[in-house]
Design an enzyme around this catalytic site. Structure first.
Site, PDB file in Angstrom:
ATOM      1  N   GLY A  14       0.836  -1.202   0.000  1.00  0.00           N
ATOM      2  CA  GLY A  14       0.000   0.000   0.000  1.00  0.00           C
ATOM      3  C   GLY A  14       0.867   1.246   0.000  1.00  0.00           C
ATOM      4  O   GLY A  14       2.029   1.213  -0.414  1.00  0.00           O
ATOM      5  N   SER A  15       0.304   2.321   0.500  1.00  0.00           N
ATOM      6  CA  SER A  15       1.002   3.605   0.448  1.00  0.00           C
ATOM      7  C   SER A  15       2.164   3.652   1.456  1.00  0.00           C
ATOM      8  O   SER A  15       2.185   2.906   2.439  1.00  0.00           O
ATOM      9  CB  SER A  15       0.019   4.723   0.773  1.00  0.00           C
ATOM     10  N   GLY A  60       2.831   2.215   5.335  1.00  0.00           N
ATOM     11  CA  GLY A  60       4.058   1.527   5.754  1.00  0.00           C
ATOM     12  C   GLY A  60       4.725   2.204   6.936  1.00  0.00           C
ATOM     13  O   GLY A  60       5.305   1.535   7.805  1.00  0.00           O
ATOM     14  N   GLU A  68       5.756  -3.324   0.827  1.00  0.00           N
ATOM     15  CA  GLU A  68       5.709  -3.015  -0.616  1.00  0.00           C
ATOM     16  C   GLU A  68       4.916  -1.729  -0.756  1.00  0.00           C
ATOM     17  O   GLU A  68       3.694  -1.749  -0.827  1.00  0.00           O
ATOM     18  CB  GLU A  68       5.026  -4.156  -1.387  1.00  0.00           C
ATOM     19  N   CYS A  83       1.791   0.788  -8.811  1.00  0.00           N
ATOM     20  CA  CYS A  83       2.923   1.242  -7.997  1.00  0.00           C
ATOM     21  C   CYS A  83       4.130   1.505  -8.886  1.00  0.00           C
ATOM     22  O   CYS A  83       4.988   2.326  -8.565  1.00  0.00           O
ATOM     23  CB  CYS A  83       3.251   0.215  -6.922  1.00  0.00           C
TER      24      CYS A  83
END
Ligand code: NAD
Length: 507
Positions: A238-239, A243, A260, A294
């Protein structure tokens, strides 16, 4: 106006894919289709207490599954691959409806799931360790790889099912159980994937109960997963904002993580580049998936000797690209996921203008009488320098284009952002290409020559550096993150020599 009735088609697909209606009707969490903006499901969410109960059950499943020989575990993943093949058209279509991807990308996402299953089946016979020379006579030293525990998977909306499969296929052959918290924007595709998995389980026969579970809910459920001590590894996609919250929480309890996160990917077009090839790669990389990958190309550095040959052609491609309903047209660019994404795009465009950017595209494309879906013309923004919004990931189709003249300076600019996911260089000059791939070239987890930044294959390890999180998933030796390594030394002599010549003789 849309001819396809998104709501009716969703119901038909879910029925066909074997998802019980009770799971997605009459619940407390709505799912919307970006294609039309309509509500397409109401799912029942789980509580934090139910999440913890599910994790307890997953832990019991792990204790049994870890004892099943790895090649037999691979058989379950082989069956999953077969079931995915059988459901490819339906699940791909549901991905297009729930995530707004064009049809070929919806199908491509399911193909990626099939590919990782094939990879993991082979891997189930290749979970090997090293035998290492020991300094002590009559001894043997080796590594053994063991199953790790419960693996938590948190996924983003833009690859609603592939990210689960990258993690699930490897985690399962590695001997782990899995608990998945899908994006609250794409929960229906998660229910469908679980139904497909259950068909594979039924054919497999004797797998432990609760080997794979889906937890429907928002970030609070993700947090419960992150904080539960029985979850040995959390793979979170995700963003970077997410994270930054998840990473320290996992570190606090010394849990493992695969992060990720966001990217701010760039390409460099050098004087010798094949411009036709570069044009196609840039167009797909920057406009494909409506800029919601991404690995989407977000920054482009073009050498001033080829700028006037390339950039006008690119701008033409931007103005002529077909934007529209991915379910019933041959459009190459589908909708943004929601209003928030659209507002973010407009804000970034305004900020770019304030920095001296010159914008082509970016405006909303609305169908008469319909304002619940967010279709936009992709934007290409010529910037005088890398500044303001160019330094951040805006999850929308905006490509910032900048001129460069000096190769050393452009390498520096290339790396001067906080994310480090994907990168590419277009050149026929071997010195430039090799330099880009070298220790002082691109600082990203993915660095390509003469192909774009997006569209990775599952055979390579996938992930990025810096604020992209450092995690690796998918191919190569990414499986090691899902297992624990034991170093074993066996003494088959009759003496007990100590390492480093230490003596410790007792009576
Ligand atoms: P997001 O961060 O809003 O949400 C991702 C997931 O994290 C969701 O399931 C959400 O519920 C959960 N979440 C959010 N905050 C959390 C928290 N504090 N604790 C636990 N869980 C939490 O991301 P998104 O908008 O769905 O996806 C777009 C972003 O994902 C982009 O930044 C994109 O670059 C990134 N992405 C990265 C990769 C990669 O492999 N590097 C792949 C796909 C998407």
């Amino acid at each position: 106006m849309t001819k396809v009735d998104v709501k009716t088609e969703t119901a038909a697909l879910l029925d066909k894919l074997g998802v019980a209606r009770a799971a997605w009707q009459g619940g407390d969490m709505a799912s919307f289709s970006p294609v039309s903006g309509e509500e397409i499901g109401k799912l029942k969410t789980v509580s934090a207490a139910e999440t913890n109960k599910a994790i307890d059950a997953a832990h019991e499943a792990f204790k049994a599954w870890r004892l099943v020989p790895a090649p037999k575990r691979g058989e379950l993943v082989r069956l999953l691959g077969e079931e995915l093949r059988a459901s490819k058209a339906d699940l791909g279509r549901l991905v297009s409806i729930e995530a707004g991807k064009i049809t070929s990308e919806g199908l491509g996402e399911v193909q990626e799931m099939i590919d990782i299953c094939d990879f993991a089946v082979g891997l189930s016979r290749q979970l090997y360790g090293l035998t290492i020379a020991t300094e002590r006579p009559g001894h043997r030293m080796m590594e053994t790889w063991h199953p790790l525990g419960v693996v938590g998977i948190i996924s983003a909306f833009n690859f609603p099912v592939a990210v689960w499969s990258w993690n699930a296929a490897l985690a399962l052959v590695a001997g782990n159980s899995i608990v998945w918290k899908p994006s609250e924007k794409t929960p229906l595709t998660a229910l469908a994937s679980q139904a497909i998995f259950e068909r594979a389980l039924a054919r497999f026969g004797d797998a432990p109960a609760n080997l794979s579970q889906v937890l429907i809910g928002d970030r609070a459920i993700g947090e419960a997963l992150v904080d539960n001590h029985k979850v040995a590894l959390v793979s979170a996609t995700g963003s970077t904002r997410m994270g930054k919250e998840v990473g320290p929480r996992l570190a606090k309890r010394f849990a493992r993580s695969i992060l990720e996160l966001g990217g701010n990917n760039a390409g460099i077009v050098c004087p010798s580049a094949d411009l036709d090839m570069a044009l196609r790669a840039i167009a797909f990389g920057a406009m494909g998936t409506a800029g919601q990958r991404c690995t989407t190309l977000r920054r482009l550095f073009v050498h001033d000797s080829v700028y006037d040959q390339l950039v006008p052609r690119l701008k033409k491609a931007y103005t002529s690209v077909s934007v529209g309903n991915p379910l019933e047209t041959s459009a190459l660019v589908g909708p943004l996921v929601d209003k928030q994404a659209f507002d973010g795009m407009q804000k970034a465009i305004a900020a770019a203008k304030a920095e001296g950017g010159s914008v082509t595209g970016g405006e909303r494309v609305t169908e008469a009488g319909k304002d619940t879906a967010y279709y936009v013309k992709p934007a290409i923004v010529e910037m005088p320098k890398q500044a303001g919004p160019v330094l951040e990931e805006t999850f929308a189709p905006i490509l910032y284009v900048m001129k460069y003249s000096d190769f050393e300076a452009v390498l520096e600019d290339h790396n001067a952002v906080s994310a480090g996911l994907s990168s590419s260089i277009f050149t026929l000059n071997v010195q430039e290409a090799e330099r880009f791939l070298s220790a002082d070239g691109s600082d990203c987890g993915i660095a390509n020559v003469n192909i774009g930044t997006s569209g990775a294959e599952i055979g390579g390890a996938f992930g990025g550096e810096k604020e992209t999180g450092g995690g690796r998933e998918s191919g190569s030796d990414a499986w090691k993150a899902y297992m624990r390594r034991a170093t074993n030394t066996v003494n088959y002599s009759k003496a007990l020599p100590l390492a480093q010549g230490v003596s410790f003789d007792i009576e």
